[in-house]
Design a protein around this motif. Structure first.
Motif, PDB file in Angstrom:
ATOM      1  N   ASN A  48      54.272  16.130  17.501  1.00 41.50           N
ATOM      2  CA  ASN A  48      53.487  17.465  17.295  1.00 41.50           C
ATOM      3  C   ASN A  48      53.368  17.378  15.714  1.00 41.50           C
ATOM      4  O   ASN A  48      53.548  16.375  14.929  1.00 41.50           O
ATOM      5  N   ASN A  49      52.649  18.502  15.333  1.00 38.43           N
ATOM      6  CA  ASN A  49      52.377  18.624  13.692  1.00 38.43           C
ATOM      7  C   ASN A  49      53.734  18.576  12.861  1.00 38.43           C
ATOM      8  O   ASN A  49      53.514  18.270  11.657  1.00 38.43           O
ATOM      9  N   ASN A  50      54.835  18.712  13.509  1.00 42.01           N
ATOM     10  CA  ASN A  50      55.995  18.806  12.449  1.00 42.01           C
ATOM     11  C   ASN A  50      56.937  17.512  12.649  1.00 42.01           C
ATOM     12  O   ASN A  50      58.078  17.598  12.276  1.00 42.01           O
TER      13      ASN A  50
END
Length: 94
Positions: free
Chosen positions: A48-50
């Motif tokens: 994911n974005n993290n």
């Protein structure tokens, strides 16, 4: 193979999240180490974005399609926290 694995993983672990996120999803190279031929593959999976998963896969060809494959890797989040991937997370690479 262990020595190669450790070297590739340590080189990747010193990079930050942004540097790792800019890697190609897959990169591979053939090398000769101690007079033996290996294929080294590095896989990047943006969870994911993290969170990123980085896997180093090493294959040593012997003969007639027979060889040995090993994989190890880690996950890193945006804050720079790193933890090793589990055997289950590495299963598809071995």
């Amino acid at each position: 193979m262990n020595e190669l694995m450790k070297r590739y993983l340590s080189d990747l672990k010193i990079k930050n999240f942004m540097e790792l996120s800019q890697l190609e999803n897959y990169q591979g190279e053939k090398i000769i180490h101690n007079k033996k031929s290996y294929t080294i593959s590095i896989w990047k999976d943006m969870i994911n974005n993290n969170e990123l998963h980085i896997v180093v896969q090493i294959y040593r060809y012997w003969f007639l399609g027979i060889g040995k494959m090993e994989a190890d890797g880690f996950k890193i989040n945006r804050d720079g926290n790193i933890s090793d991937l589990t055997k289950k997370e590495l299963y598809e690479f071995i």
